[in-house]
Design a protein around this motif. Sequence first.
Motif, PDB file in Angstrom:
ATOM      1  N   UNK A   2       0.865  -1.063  -0.192  1.00 24.19           N
ATOM      2  CA  UNK A   2       0.030  -0.085   0.074  1.00 24.19           C
ATOM      3  C   UNK A   2       0.887   1.128  -0.005  1.00 24.19           C
ATOM      4  N   UNK A   3       0.231   2.398  -0.494  1.00 21.20           N
ATOM      5  CA  UNK A   3       0.934   3.579  -0.481  1.00 21.20           C
ATOM      6  C   UNK A   3       2.046   3.655  -1.552  1.00 21.20           C
ATOM      7  N   UNK A   4       3.274   4.486  -1.102  1.00 20.64           N
ATOM      8  CA  UNK A   4       4.296   4.550  -1.784  1.00 20.64           C
ATOM      9  C   UNK A   4       5.096   3.347  -2.018  1.00 20.64           C
ATOM     10  N   UNK A   5       4.760   2.104  -1.212  1.00 21.76           N
ATOM     11  CA  UNK A   5       5.881   1.194  -1.522  1.00 21.76           C
ATOM     12  C   UNK A   5       5.367   0.399  -2.884  1.00 21.76           C
ATOM     13  N   UNK A   6       4.251   0.415  -3.175  1.00 21.00           N
ATOM     14  CA  UNK A   6       3.762  -0.157  -4.469  1.00 21.00           C
ATOM     15  C   UNK A   6       4.505   0.616  -5.596  1.00 21.00           C
ATOM     16  N   UNK A   7       4.797   1.607  -5.649  1.00 20.81           N
ATOM     17  CA  UNK A   7       5.640   2.600  -6.684  1.00 20.81           C
ATOM     18  C   UNK A   7       7.135   2.414  -6.733  1.00 20.81           C
ATOM     19  N   UNK A   8       7.382   1.771  -5.617  1.00 18.26           N
ATOM     20  CA  UNK A   8       9.128   1.753  -5.354  1.00 18.26           C
ATOM     21  C   UNK A   8       9.827   1.133  -6.477  1.00 18.26           C
ATOM     22  N   UNK A   9       9.239  -0.246  -6.811  1.00 19.62           N
ATOM     23  CA  UNK A   9      10.119  -0.713  -7.664  1.00 19.62           C
ATOM     24  C   UNK A   9       9.831  -0.314  -9.331  1.00 19.62           C
ATOM     25  N   UNK A  10       8.659   0.166  -9.633  1.00 19.58           N
ATOM     26  CA  UNK A  10       8.696   0.873 -10.945  1.00 19.58           C
ATOM     27  C   UNK A  10       9.634   2.160 -11.108  1.00 19.58           C
ATOM     28  N   UNK A  11       9.468   2.910  -9.845  1.00 21.05           N
ATOM     29  CA  UNK A  11      10.465   4.149 -10.006  1.00 21.05           C
ATOM     30  C   UNK A  11      11.748   3.853 -10.089  1.00 21.05           C
ATOM     31  N   UNK A  12      12.344   2.798  -9.109  1.00 21.15           N
ATOM     32  CA  UNK A  12      13.817   2.694  -9.446  1.00 21.15           C
ATOM     33  C   UNK A  12      14.195   2.100 -10.949  1.00 21.15           C
ATOM     34  N   UNK A  13      13.126   1.468 -11.481  1.00 20.61           N
ATOM     35  CA  UNK A  13      13.463   1.021 -13.001  1.00 20.61           C
ATOM     36  C   UNK A  13      13.463   2.279 -14.022  1.00 20.61           C
ATOM     37  N   UNK A  14      12.464   3.199 -13.563  1.00 21.61           N
ATOM     38  CA  UNK A  14      12.338   4.342 -14.405  1.00 21.61           C
ATOM     39  C   UNK A  14      13.779   5.272 -14.146  1.00 21.61           C
ATOM     40  N   UNK A  15      14.131   5.150 -13.055  1.00 22.07           N
ATOM     41  CA  UNK A  15      15.268   6.020 -12.731  1.00 22.07           C
ATOM     42  C   UNK A  15      16.600   5.487 -13.354  1.00 22.07           C
ATOM     43  N   UNK A  16      16.769   4.050 -13.364  1.00 19.99           N
ATOM     44  CA  UNK A  16      17.843   3.518 -14.005  1.00 19.99           C
ATOM     45  C   UNK A  16      17.759   3.643 -15.455  1.00 19.99           C
ATOM     46  N   UNK A  17      16.618   3.647 -16.023  1.00 20.73           N
ATOM     47  CA  UNK A  17      16.422   3.987 -17.585  1.00 20.73           C
ATOM     48  C   UNK A  17      16.917   5.306 -17.810  1.00 20.73           C
ATOM     49  N   UNK A  18      16.211   6.042 -17.052  1.00 18.60           N
ATOM     50  CA  UNK A  18      16.397   7.597 -17.518  1.00 18.60           C
ATOM     51  C   UNK A  18      17.666   8.063 -17.162  1.00 18.60           C
ATOM     52  N   UNK A  19      18.747   7.519 -16.223  1.00 20.97           N
ATOM     53  CA  UNK A  19      20.022   7.721 -15.934  1.00 20.97           C
ATOM     54  C   UNK A  19      20.766   7.065 -17.336  1.00 20.97           C
ATOM     55  N   UNK A  20      20.518   5.935 -17.778  1.00 22.33           N
ATOM     56  CA  UNK A  20      21.189   5.449 -18.901  1.00 22.33           C
ATOM     57  C   UNK A  20      20.727   6.242 -20.100  1.00 22.33           C
ATOM     58  N   UNK A  21      19.695   6.495 -20.223  1.00 22.61           N
ATOM     59  CA  UNK A  21      19.281   7.532 -21.371  1.00 22.61           C
ATOM     60  C   UNK A  21      20.095   8.818 -21.425  1.00 22.61           C
ATOM     61  N   UNK A  22      20.199   9.516 -20.178  1.00 19.12           N
ATOM     62  CA  UNK A  22      20.626  10.596 -19.912  1.00 19.12           C
ATOM     63  C   UNK A  22      22.629  10.377 -20.416  1.00 19.12           C
ATOM     64  N   UNK A  23      22.753   9.348 -20.179  1.00 19.79           N
ATOM     65  CA  UNK A  23      24.324   9.259 -20.533  1.00 19.79           C
ATOM     66  C   UNK A  23      24.692   8.551 -21.614  1.00 19.79           C
ATOM     67  N   UNK A  24      23.628   8.387 -22.520  1.00 23.55           N
ATOM     68  CA  UNK A  24      23.674   7.973 -24.107  1.00 23.55           C
ATOM     69  C   UNK A  24      23.841   6.528 -24.182  1.00 23.55           C
ATOM     70  N   UNK A  25      22.991   5.556 -23.131  1.00 24.02           N
ATOM     71  CA  UNK A  25      23.298   4.239 -23.176  1.00 24.02           C
ATOM     72  C   UNK A  25      22.199   3.808 -24.054  1.00 24.02           C
TER      73      UNK A  25
END
Length: 175
Positions: A2-25
């Motif tokens: 419930x709450x924010x914990x349900x969004x934790x894994x998707x947010x971490x995946x988005x953060x990793x993908x966003x970081x990779x895209x920002x670095x040109x990967x």
Amino acid sequence: MSGWTAWLAPMLLLLAAGTGLARGVDVYRALGTGAGEGLRILLGILPSLIALMTAISMLRAAGFLEWLGTALVPALERLGIPPETAALLLVRPVSGSGALGVGAELMERYGPDSLVGRTVAVMLGSSETTFYIIGVYFGAAGVRRTRHAIPAALCGDLAGFLAAAWAVRWLFGYG
């Protein structure tokens, strides 16, 4: 969840993908490469895992683990380890899920706040599935000779079991 914990894994995946895209990967290609490498490692360690799980099942079905646990009772009493934990001591280095099952059964039988229940909980946290870890990691790295790794790891498990039993007695005032 419930709450924010349900969004934790998707947010971490988005953060990793966003970081990779920002670095040109090329994130998609990197994901595919990583998945392929993971499957190759799995295929490399799968025979070791199957052999290990088969050996555990055979020992349990034959009653060897129970017999060995009974034989260890006098030594465990001298060391200050509750003899009821003998099955856990034998199963933990071999099987994590088996050890959790034994631990749950002991806590159900004796209670989580008993000497046995508390000792089991601390033992599960202070020891490792030695043979599984060696089978997986050494298999993945291609190491064939374990040499001193198994005796050293089993000594570490024994130290964890002893420390768990002594810490529970000391911290909770048993015996």
